[in-house]
Scaffold this active site. Structure first.
Site, PDB file in Angstrom:
ATOM      1  N   ASP A  94       0.866  -1.183   0.000  1.00 52.27           N
ATOM      2  CA  ASP A  94       0.000   0.000   0.000  1.00 52.27           C
ATOM      3  C   ASP A  94       0.904   1.234   0.000  1.00 52.27           C
ATOM      4  O   ASP A  94       1.518   1.568   1.010  1.00 52.27           O
ATOM      5  CB  ASP A  94      -0.892   0.027   1.246  1.00 52.27           C
ATOM      6  CG  ASP A  94      -1.955  -1.069   1.245  1.00 52.27           C
ATOM      7  OD1 ASP A  94      -1.818  -2.055   0.484  1.00 52.27           O
ATOM      8  OD2 ASP A  94      -2.914  -0.959   2.029  1.00 52.27           O
ATOM      9  N   LYS A 156      -6.966   3.377  -2.742  1.00 54.91           N
ATOM     10  CA  LYS A 156      -7.276   3.309  -1.307  1.00 54.91           C
ATOM     11  C   LYS A 156      -7.551   4.717  -0.786  1.00 54.91           C
ATOM     12  O   LYS A 156      -6.849   5.669  -1.150  1.00 54.91           O
ATOM     13  CB  LYS A 156      -6.109   2.662  -0.563  1.00 54.91           C
ATOM     14  CG  LYS A 156      -6.257   2.581   0.960  1.00 54.91           C
ATOM     15  CD  LYS A 156      -5.045   1.861   1.548  1.00 54.91           C
ATOM     16  CE  LYS A 156      -5.005   1.967   3.074  1.00 54.91           C
ATOM     17  NZ  LYS A 156      -3.816   1.297   3.649  1.00 54.91           N
ATOM     18  N   LYS A 185     -10.240   0.140  -1.877  1.00 55.54           N
ATOM     19  CA  LYS A 185     -10.028  -0.179  -0.471  1.00 55.54           C
ATOM     20  C   LYS A 185     -10.432   1.029   0.362  1.00 55.54           C
ATOM     21  O   LYS A 185      -9.917   2.135   0.173  1.00 55.54           O
ATOM     22  CB  LYS A 185      -8.567  -0.542  -0.183  1.00 55.54           C
ATOM     23  CG  LYS A 185      -8.293  -0.818   1.308  1.00 55.54           C
ATOM     24  CD  LYS A 185      -6.866  -1.273   1.549  1.00 55.54           C
ATOM     25  CE  LYS A 185      -6.568  -1.397   3.046  1.00 55.54           C
ATOM     26  NZ  LYS A 185      -5.190  -1.887   3.313  1.00 55.54           N
TER      27      LYS A 185
END
Length: 222
Positions: A94, A156, A185
């Site tokens: 990430d 995300k 996400k």
């Protein structure tokens, strides 16, 4: 709760511990919880990736964060950090974008950085954190376009460290503007199974949180 069971929700959770003072004991406990509750992964600091990967022995994917939480590390450092994490056993990365570049409209630099991280993480899952609480709607839509074109797997919402987390409105906006090759996400502030279910209904395929495991553990005590 509606039609999505708690077990199904947990399969979409990156069980997360990214606190500054996280200890080895706490990281191993998060790993055990991830195994017990069948989460999608454990999301932990880069310095603990090898510890977690050695402990889990492939039983659960290890996710880690790159350029976290501020995102203003230079690109080659982010790429090296990602490559080192994968060498240590990370299966999911990430990365935090440089939000200053968004404000400067340095979109080519953002595209190049994500491309470098994609090369460094080839064959692994790459999620791009855009920190929605810092961005205008126009900037969020632009980031949806950039991530869609980048070859990353996920966009995300948040680190959870910038004063705001995932919102229903942002996930809904992402779902409208990302391409079919990009998943969403939601992370930061997800505090109930009802909220988790709503995020999934709006299009999220992953949830970054530690609170859902805490809720399950608390329920087991009664």
């Amino acid at each position: 709760m509606g039609e999505i069971s708690k077990n199904e929700i947990m399969k979409m959770v990156d069980h997360t511990l990214l606190s500054i003072g996280a200890s080895r004991e706490e990281i191993l406990r998060v790993c055990d919880e991830g195994l017990k509750y069948n989460t999608a992964s454990v999301c932990i600091p880069p310095s603990y990736v090898k510890t977690a990967a050695d402990y889990l022995q492939g039983r659960l994917p290890v996710c880690t964060v790159i350029g976290f939480p501020n995102g203003y590390n230079i690109t080659r450092i982010k790429a090296a950090e990602a490559a080192a994490a994968i060498e240590d056993g990370a299966e999911e990365i990430d990365m935090v974008i440089n939000n200053g570049w968004v404000k400067n409209r340095q979109f080519k630099d953002i595209e190049k950085e994500i491309d470098e991280l994609r090369k460094a993480t080839e064959g692994k899952i790459l999620k791009v954190i855009v920190e929605t609480c810092l961005l205008t709607e126009e900037e969020k839509i632009k980031m949806c376009e950039i991530v869609t074109d980048s070859g990353a797997d996920f966009i995300k919402t948040s680190t959870g460290f910038a004063g705001g987390g995932a919102t229903f409105e942002d996930v809904q906006l992402f779902a409208k503007h990302v391409g079919p090759n990009v998943m969403i996400k939601a992370a930061g502030g997800i505090s109930s199974f009802n909220d988790a279910e709503r995020f999934i209904e709006l299009g999220a395929k992953r949830l970054g949180t530690s609170r859902l495991v805490k809720i399950l553990k608390l329920a087991e005590e009664f």
